[in-house]
Write a protein that holds these residues in place. Structure first.
Motif, PDB file in Angstrom:
ATOM      1  N   SER A 298       0.830  -1.210   0.000  1.00 34.95           N
ATOM      2  CA  SER A 298       0.000   0.000   0.000  1.00 34.95           C
ATOM      3  C   SER A 298       0.863   1.258   0.000  1.00 34.95           C
ATOM      4  N   ARG A 299       1.995   1.228   0.690  1.00 29.46           N
ATOM      5  CA  ARG A 299       2.870   2.404   0.716  1.00 29.46           C
ATOM      6  C   ARG A 299       3.467   2.664  -0.658  1.00 29.46           C
ATOM      7  N   LEU A 300       3.877   1.594  -1.333  1.00 28.92           N
ATOM      8  CA  LEU A 300       4.447   1.752  -2.661  1.00 28.92           C
ATOM      9  C   LEU A 300       3.399   2.265  -3.645  1.00 28.92           C
ATOM     10  N   VAL A 301       2.183   1.717  -3.559  1.00 31.35           N
ATOM     11  CA  VAL A 301       1.089   2.190  -4.418  1.00 31.35           C
ATOM     12  C   VAL A 301       0.839   3.679  -4.182  1.00 31.35           C
ATOM     13  N   ALA A 302       0.781   4.086  -2.916  1.00 31.20           N
ATOM     14  CA  ALA A 302       0.512   5.484  -2.590  1.00 31.20           C
ATOM     15  C   ALA A 302       1.634   6.401  -3.056  1.00 31.20           C
ATOM     16  N   ALA A 303       2.883   5.930  -2.939  1.00 33.42           N
ATOM     17  CA  ALA A 303       4.022   6.743  -3.374  1.00 33.42           C
ATOM     18  C   ALA A 303       3.990   6.965  -4.884  1.00 33.42           C
ATOM     19  N   VAL A 304       3.606   5.922  -5.635  1.00 28.89           N
ATOM     20  CA  VAL A 304       3.528   6.060  -7.087  1.00 28.89           C
ATOM     21  C   VAL A 304       2.336   6.926  -7.475  1.00 28.89           C
ATOM     22  N   GLU A 305       1.170   6.690  -6.852  1.00 29.67           N
ATOM     23  CA  GLU A 305      -0.034   7.438  -7.211  1.00 29.67           C
ATOM     24  C   GLU A 305       0.116   8.925  -6.894  1.00 29.67           C
ATOM     25  N   SER A 306       0.845   9.233  -5.822  1.00 30.74           N
ATOM     26  CA  SER A 306       1.038  10.635  -5.441  1.00 30.74           C
ATOM     27  C   SER A 306       2.066  11.343  -6.305  1.00 30.74           C
ATOM     28  N   GLY A 307       2.820  10.580  -7.091  1.00 33.08           N
ATOM     29  CA  GLY A 307       3.858  11.165  -7.921  1.00 33.08           C
ATOM     30  C   GLY A 307       5.184  11.336  -7.212  1.00 33.08           C
ATOM     31  N   MET A 308       5.292  10.819  -5.990  1.00 33.66           N
ATOM     32  CA  MET A 308       6.566  10.926  -5.272  1.00 33.66           C
ATOM     33  C   MET A 308       7.662  10.139  -5.981  1.00 33.66           C
ATOM     34  N   VAL A 309       7.277   9.016  -6.583  1.00 37.89           N
ATOM     35  CA  VAL A 309       8.201   8.223  -7.396  1.00 37.89           C
ATOM     36  C   VAL A 309       7.498   7.870  -8.694  1.00 37.89           C
ATOM     37  N   ALA A 310       8.271   7.609  -9.733  1.00 35.24           N
ATOM     38  CA  ALA A 310       7.696   7.363 -11.056  1.00 35.24           C
ATOM     39  C   ALA A 310       7.235   5.924 -11.250  1.00 35.24           C
ATOM     40  N   GLY A 311       7.599   5.043 -10.361  1.00 38.94           N
ATOM     41  CA  GLY A 311       7.243   3.634 -10.448  1.00 38.94           C
ATOM     42  C   GLY A 311       8.011   2.894  -9.380  1.00 38.94           C
ATOM     43  N   GLY A 312       7.634   1.630  -9.138  1.00 43.14           N
ATOM     44  CA  GLY A 312       8.322   0.907  -8.083  1.00 43.14           C
ATOM     45  C   GLY A 312       8.224  -0.589  -8.243  1.00 43.14           C
TER      46      GLY A 312
ATOM     47  N   ASP B 174      -3.323   6.319 -16.303  1.00 43.89           N
ATOM     48  CA  ASP B 174      -4.304   7.417 -16.280  1.00 43.89           C
ATOM     49  C   ASP B 174      -5.306   7.172 -15.165  1.00 43.89           C
ATOM     50  N   GLY B 175      -5.321   8.072 -14.206  1.00 44.07           N
ATOM     51  CA  GLY B 175      -6.294   7.990 -13.141  1.00 44.07           C
ATOM     52  C   GLY B 175      -5.942   7.048 -11.996  1.00 44.07           C
ATOM     53  N   GLY B 176      -4.740   6.502 -11.981  1.00 38.57           N
ATOM     54  CA  GLY B 176      -4.409   5.585 -10.879  1.00 38.57           C
ATOM     55  C   GLY B 176      -3.080   4.895 -11.100  1.00 38.57           C
ATOM     56  N   VAL B 177      -3.013   3.656 -10.644  1.00 40.55           N
ATOM     57  CA  VAL B 177      -1.795   2.861 -10.800  1.00 40.55           C
ATOM     58  C   VAL B 177      -2.172   1.465 -11.283  1.00 40.55           C
ATOM     59  N   LEU B 178      -1.193   0.805 -11.870  1.00 38.20           N
ATOM     60  CA  LEU B 178      -1.338  -0.585 -12.301  1.00 38.20           C
ATOM     61  C   LEU B 178      -0.422  -1.433 -11.430  1.00 38.20           C
ATOM     62  N   VAL B 179      -0.980  -2.462 -10.800  1.00 35.70           N
ATOM     63  CA  VAL B 179      -0.212  -3.367  -9.958  1.00 35.70           C
ATOM     64  C   VAL B 179      -0.225  -4.760 -10.574  1.00 35.70           C
ATOM     65  N   SER B 180       0.959  -5.341 -10.723  1.00 37.06           N
ATOM     66  CA  SER B 180       1.080  -6.700 -11.237  1.00 37.06           C
ATOM     67  C   SER B 180       2.236  -7.369 -10.511  1.00 37.06           C
ATOM     68  N   THR B 181       2.389  -8.667 -10.727  1.00 36.69           N
ATOM     69  CA  THR B 181       3.478  -9.386 -10.080  1.00 36.69           C
ATOM     70  C   THR B 181       4.401  -9.984 -11.122  1.00 36.69           C
ATOM     71  N   ILE B 182       5.659 -10.078 -10.721  1.00 36.53           N
ATOM     72  CA  ILE B 182       6.649 -10.806 -11.501  1.00 36.53           C
ATOM     73  C   ILE B 182       6.929 -12.068 -10.726  1.00 36.53           C
ATOM     74  N   GLY B 183       6.533 -13.212 -11.234  1.00 37.51           N
ATOM     75  CA  GLY B 183       6.657 -14.462 -10.496  1.00 37.51           C
ATOM     76  C   GLY B 183       8.010 -15.101 -10.661  1.00 37.51           C
ATOM     77  N   THR B 184       8.209 -16.194  -9.909  1.00 33.59           N
ATOM     78  CA  THR B 184       9.453 -16.951  -9.997  1.00 33.59           C
ATOM     79  C   THR B 184       9.443 -17.821 -11.235  1.00 33.59           C
TER      80      THR B 184
END
Length: 241
Positions: A186-200, A231-241
């Motif tokens: 949730s912290r990483l999502v919020a940091a990206v959505e707020s524009g504090m970081v460009a991605g994570g 646009d309007g939010g963030v995209l969350v996905s996983t990179i699996g093993t």
């Protein structure tokens, strides 16, 4: 050579396979330099730095699977920056965990030298806070953005504001650790959505992300979470093993 990032929690001999790809690259680097044993700088800036440096060195030795390695331990002290001698003439650099602000501050004087060494083929291993500081913009330890709680904190004590500081610059997105285990997505999502970081990228415990030339590889029992702005939010996905 690669940047190896472990999301924390991998502290027993059973976790040695997560460290093996890093050690294998250090062995190759040593062979290219004409050395039979790789020299690996092991740096800890943890409050219990001496003990943690030894433990990380032992994990690397366990990961060597029959190959002898030479570890150069550096146990940093609070407020005393690490000097360039700690990473001179080595075939690999391993940085352990601790308070991320302290780890970043202790290594900041050698950031440019770390970039030069990794660009020249020396593999880097970061564990927990040692992984977080590799980003161009390094996440701090705060749990709030604009006063809003974005990750778990002690209910009896207000958390600090999340701040972004300059990191080593080995990767161009923010790195979060202990993700599934400590509720840090949730912290990483919020940091990206707020524009504090460009991605994570968020790394679970006992999980390694290996960043090579235009490649990402995941090892271990967890996931790596990719968070990108849309646009309007963030995209969350996983990179699996």
């Amino acid at each position: 050579m690669s940047v190896h990032l472990i999301g924390g929690g991998a502290t027993t001999a059973a976790d040695a396979p997560l460290y093996a790809p890093f050690v294998a690259e250090a062995v190759l680097r040593a062979a290219d330099a004409g050395r039979s044993r790789p020299r690996i700088a092991v740096i800890s800036l943890h409050p219990e730095a001496a003990e943690k440096a030894v433990a990380l060195g032992e994990l690397l030795a366990d990961a060597a699977t029959g190959s002898a390695i030479e570890v150069h331990l550096t146990a940093g002290r609070h407020g005393e920056p690490i000097g360039p001698g700690a990473i001179a003439d080595v075939d690999g650099i391993a940085v352990g965990g601790g308070v991320v602000e302290d780890v970043r501050a202790g290594l900041e004087p050698v950031f440019s030298e770390l970039r030069r060494l990794v660009a020249g083929g020396v593999p880097y291993l970061g564990v927990s806070a040692g992984a977080m500081i590799v980003a161009e913009g390094s996440l701090g330890g705060g749990s709030r953005i604009g006063g809003v709680v974005v990750s778990p904190e002690d209910s009896d004590e207000a958390g600090d504001e999340l701040e972004i500081e300059a990191g080593i610059g080995l990767v161009d997105v923010a790195i979060e650790v202990h993700v599934a285990q400590r509720g840090m997505l949730s912290r990483l999502v919020a940091a990206v959505e707020s524009g504090m970081v460009a991605g994570g990228l968020g790394i679970d415990e006992r999980t390694a992300l290996i960043v090579g030339d235009s490649t990402l590889r995941v090892e271990g029992e967890g996931s790596v979470w990719r968070v990108l702005p849309t646009d309007g939010g963030v995209l969350v996905s996983t990179i699996g093993t």
